[in-house]
Design a protein around this motif. Structure first.
Motif, PDB file in Angstrom:
ATOM      1  N   TRP A   1       0.815 -10.673   3.390  1.00 16.03           N
ATOM      2  CA  TRP A   1       1.147  -9.534   2.552  1.00 16.03           C
ATOM      3  C   TRP A   1       1.947  -8.504   3.330  1.00 16.03           C
ATOM      4  N   LEU A   2       2.633  -7.664   2.600  1.00 17.03           N
ATOM      5  CA  LEU A   2       3.367  -6.526   3.134  1.00 17.03           C
ATOM      6  C   LEU A   2       2.730  -5.254   2.617  1.00 17.03           C
ATOM      7  N   ARG A   3       2.706  -4.212   3.448  1.00 15.23           N
ATOM      8  CA  ARG A   3       2.144  -2.940   3.027  1.00 15.23           C
ATOM      9  C   ARG A   3       3.169  -1.837   3.209  1.00 15.23           C
TER      10      ARG A   3
ATOM     11  N   SER B   1     -13.826  -8.414  -0.691  1.00 19.48           N
ATOM     12  CA  SER B   1     -13.272  -7.459   0.266  1.00 19.48           C
ATOM     13  C   SER B   1     -11.876  -6.992  -0.134  1.00 19.48           C
ATOM     14  N   SER B   2     -11.248  -7.653  -1.139  1.00 16.24           N
ATOM     15  CA  SER B   2      -9.942  -7.238  -1.639  1.00 16.24           C
ATOM     16  C   SER B   2     -10.041  -6.248  -2.791  1.00 16.24           C
ATOM     17  N   LEU B   3     -11.254  -5.910  -3.220  1.00 18.81           N
ATOM     18  CA  LEU B   3     -11.433  -5.101  -4.423  1.00 18.81           C
ATOM     19  C   LEU B   3     -10.682  -3.784  -4.359  1.00 18.81           C
ATOM     20  N   PHE B   4     -10.746  -3.088  -3.244  1.00 13.92           N
ATOM     21  CA  PHE B   4     -10.103  -1.787  -3.126  1.00 13.92           C
ATOM     22  C   PHE B   4      -8.579  -1.925  -3.125  1.00 13.92           C
ATOM     23  N   TYR B   5      -8.050  -2.983  -2.495  1.00 17.05           N
ATOM     24  CA  TYR B   5      -6.608  -3.142  -2.332  1.00 17.05           C
ATOM     25  C   TYR B   5      -5.927  -3.695  -3.578  1.00 17.05           C
ATOM     26  N   ASN B   6      -6.621  -4.537  -4.326  1.00 13.64           N
ATOM     27  CA  ASN B   6      -6.097  -5.056  -5.584  1.00 13.64           C
ATOM     28  C   ASN B   6      -7.274  -5.442  -6.476  1.00 13.64           C
TER      29      ASN B   6
ATOM     30  N   GLY C   1       0.901 -11.307  -5.749  1.00  5.67           N
ATOM     31  CA  GLY C   1       0.169 -10.106  -6.123  1.00  5.67           C
ATOM     32  C   GLY C   1       0.915  -8.833  -5.766  1.00  5.67           C
ATOM     33  N   LEU C   2       0.749  -7.822  -6.600  1.00  7.04           N
ATOM     34  CA  LEU C   2       1.333  -6.499  -6.376  1.00  7.04           C
ATOM     35  C   LEU C   2       0.280  -5.458  -6.745  1.00  7.04           C
ATOM     36  N   SER C   3       0.105  -4.458  -5.896  1.00  2.24           N
ATOM     37  CA  SER C   3      -0.907  -3.439  -6.177  1.00  2.24           C
ATOM     38  C   SER C   3      -0.478  -2.088  -5.633  1.00  2.24           C
ATOM     39  N   TYR C   4      -1.143  -1.040  -6.161  1.00  2.00           N
ATOM     40  CA  TYR C   4      -0.876   0.338  -5.758  1.00  2.00           C
ATOM     41  C   TYR C   4      -2.205   1.061  -5.594  1.00  2.00           C
TER      42      TYR C   4
ATOM     43  N   VAL D   1      -6.359  17.917   4.592  1.00  2.00           N
ATOM     44  CA  VAL D   1      -5.886  16.579   4.953  1.00  2.00           C
ATOM     45  C   VAL D   1      -5.257  15.960   3.714  1.00  2.00           C
ATOM     46  N   SER D   2      -4.454  14.960   3.921  1.00  2.00           N
ATOM     47  CA  SER D   2      -3.846  14.230   2.807  1.00  2.00           C
ATOM     48  C   SER D   2      -3.877  12.740   3.118  1.00  2.00           C
ATOM     49  N   PHE D   3      -3.976  11.942   2.060  1.00  2.00           N
ATOM     50  CA  PHE D   3      -3.997  10.491   2.181  1.00  2.00           C
ATOM     51  C   PHE D   3      -2.701   9.936   1.588  1.00  2.00           C
ATOM     52  N   PRO D   4      -2.216   8.811   2.085  1.00  2.00           N
ATOM     53  CA  PRO D   4      -0.908   8.305   1.634  1.00  2.00           C
ATOM     54  C   PRO D   4      -0.997   7.500   0.347  1.00  2.00           C
ATOM     55  N   HIS D   5       0.160   7.320  -0.294  1.00  2.00           N
ATOM     56  CA  HIS D   5       0.322   6.318  -1.335  1.00  2.00           C
ATOM     57  C   HIS D   5       0.511   4.965  -0.638  1.00  2.00           C
ATOM     58  N   ILE D   6      -0.139   3.926  -1.153  1.00  2.00           N
ATOM     59  CA  ILE D   6      -0.074   2.611  -0.513  1.00  2.00           C
ATOM     60  C   ILE D   6       0.286   1.559  -1.559  1.00  2.00           C
ATOM     61  N   MET D   7       1.224   0.694  -1.220  1.00  2.00           N
ATOM     62  CA  MET D   7       1.593  -0.423  -2.072  1.00  2.00           C
ATOM     63  C   MET D   7       1.477  -1.723  -1.278  1.00  2.00           C
ATOM     64  N   TYR D   8       0.959  -2.751  -1.939  1.00  2.00           N
ATOM     65  CA  TYR D   8       0.813  -4.070  -1.327  1.00  2.00           C
ATOM     66  C   TYR D   8       1.595  -5.096  -2.136  1.00  2.00           C
TER      67      TYR D   8
END
Length: 315
Positions: free
Chosen positions: A309-311, A12-17, A215-218, A272-279
Motif C-alpha cells: 500500500w501507499l500512504r 487490525s485494518s479496521l481503522f485504516y479501511n 482498496g482506497l481509504s481516507y 496539536v493537530s492530526f493529519p489527513h491520511i489516504m491509503y
C-alpha cells in the motif's frame, strides 16, 4: 503488531479501511500488544556554560541516557449479524504513545543537559472506532467508521527566568547575558488533555475474482469545536483565590516555579493537530494447490498472498 493493509481482511485494518471487516464472513475477536524500546544516549556537543550547575562550574556535559519503552495495544471485535452483506466492528487502540523520560537513570536535574528541552515528555492517545462494513456487490465493499480519541500530555522542562521582567526570556546571548543559569531558572510542568472525533471511509474492489483486490481509504484528522485543532487543556481543581497559588487539589494545567520558590499554578493549553491520511493498497493472491476442504488437510498451504500500500499524509 500484525501488519495489515487497507485490502486485508483483518481486524487490525479496521481503522485504516473499515471496508476490510467485510472481506471475511463470520465473527472475529482480536487482542494484540507490543513494545518499542529505545536505548542510547544524548551527548551535547558543546560545553556547558558557567553557571549551568549549582556550583557554577562549566565543562563538558555528561551524556543523558535514553532508556524507555513505548507500549502499544489493540483490542477489536467484528460481528456479521449472520448476514452476507453487513458487518459491525468495534476497536480500541493506543496508536501513539511516547514515554520520553531522561530521569530514568537517576541523573539529578541540576546536571541534566537536556533539561531546557525536556526533563520528561510523556503522552498517550487512546483511540476508539465504531465501524460498519457493507457488501453492496460480490465485487464491491464499502465501509465507514466513527473515530474518537483522547490524548494526554505531561511534561517538564526548564527555561531562563526574567529577573528584570523585561520580556519572556531572562537571557540574551547576543548581548552578553548568559543563558541556562541554574540560579535564574524557571521550572515548567504541564499536564493537559482533550477528546477529539473523526471518521474513516473506504472501499475495496475485487478486480479479479479471488485473485486481486484494490482498496482506497481516507482517515480524517481529529476534530473539536475549534475545527481540526485539538486543544489539550488542563486546569487545577482549586481556584487561585482559595490559597493564593492555585496549586491545591489536582495538578492538571500548568505549574511554574522560579528557583526554589513555591509553584504558581493555573490553566494551560497545548494545541496539536492530526493529519489527513489516504491509503491506496492492493492484494494479489497466487493459488498453490487446488481448493480443498479445511477439514481434509488444515495444514496444507493453499495460496501465497502479496499485499502492499501507499500512504499519503496531508498536514
Amino acid at each position: 503488531f500484525i501488519l495489515a493493509g487497507p485490502t486485508d481482511g483483518h481486524l487490525s485494518s479496521l481503522f485504516y479501511n473499515p471496508a476490510s471487516i467485510r472481506v471475511v464472513s463470520g465473527s472475529e475477536v482480536l487482542f494484540q500488544g507490543g513494545v518499542h524500546g529505545y536505548l542510547g544516549q544524548y551527548q551535547r556537543s558543546g560545553s556547558l556554560p558557567a553557571g549551568f550547575s549549582p556550583n557554577g562550574q562549566s565543562g563538558p556535559a555528561s551524556p543523558a541516557q535514553i532508556r524507555w519503552v513505548n507500549p502499544q495495544a489493540q483490542a477489536a471485535l467484528a460481528w456479521d449479524l449472520r448476514s452476507d452483506s453487513v458487518t459491525l466492528g468495534l476497536a480500541f487502540s493506543t496508536p501513539t504513545m511516547d514515554l520520553t523520560d531522561y530521569r530514568s537513570t537517576g541523573q539529578p536535574i541540576d546536571q541534566l543537559s537536556t533539561r531546557y528541552h525536556a526533563v520528561y515528555d510523556q503522552s498517550y492517545s487512546l483511540w476508539g472506532s465504531i465501524a460498519v462494513g457493507l457488501k453492496l456487490k460480490s465485487w464491491l465493499l464499502l465501509g465507514g467508521s466513527f473515530n474518537f480519541g483522547y490524548t494526554r500530555s505531561s511534561s517538564q522542562f526548564l527555561r531562563d527566568g526574567d529577573t528584570d521582567h523585561r520580556h519572556s526570556l531572562g537571557c540574551d546571548g547576543a548581548k552578553g547575558s548568559p543563558c541556562e543559569q541554574w540560579q535564574n531558572r524557571s521550572t515548567v510542568k504541564l499536564d493537559v488533555g482533550a477528546l477529539g472525533y473523526g471518521f474513516s471511509a473506504g472501499a475495496i474492489i475485487e478486480a479479479l475474482p479471488s485473485r486481486l483486490w484494490l482498496g482506497l481509504s481516507y482517515i480524517s484528522p481529529l476534530f473539536t469545536n475549534q475545527g481540526d485543532i485539538v486543544p489539550l487543556e488542563g486546569q487545577p481543581s482549586e481556584l487561585p483565590w482559595n490559597d493564593g497559588s492555585a496549586c491545591s487539589g489536582s495538578q492538571s494545567g500548568a505549574s511554574i516555579s522560579d528557583r526554589d520558590s513555591a509553584p504558581r499554578c493555573g490553566a494551560a493549553r497545548l494545541t496539536v493537530s492530526f493529519p489527513h491520511i489516504m491509503y491506496l493498497g492492493g492484494r494479489l493472491r497466487f493459488p498453490l494447490s487446488p481448493s480443498v476442504e479445511k477439514s481434509a488437510d488444515s495444514r496444507r498451504p493453499r495460496a501465497l498472498e502479496l499485499s502492499s500500500w501507499l500512504r499519503l499524509t496531508i498536514p
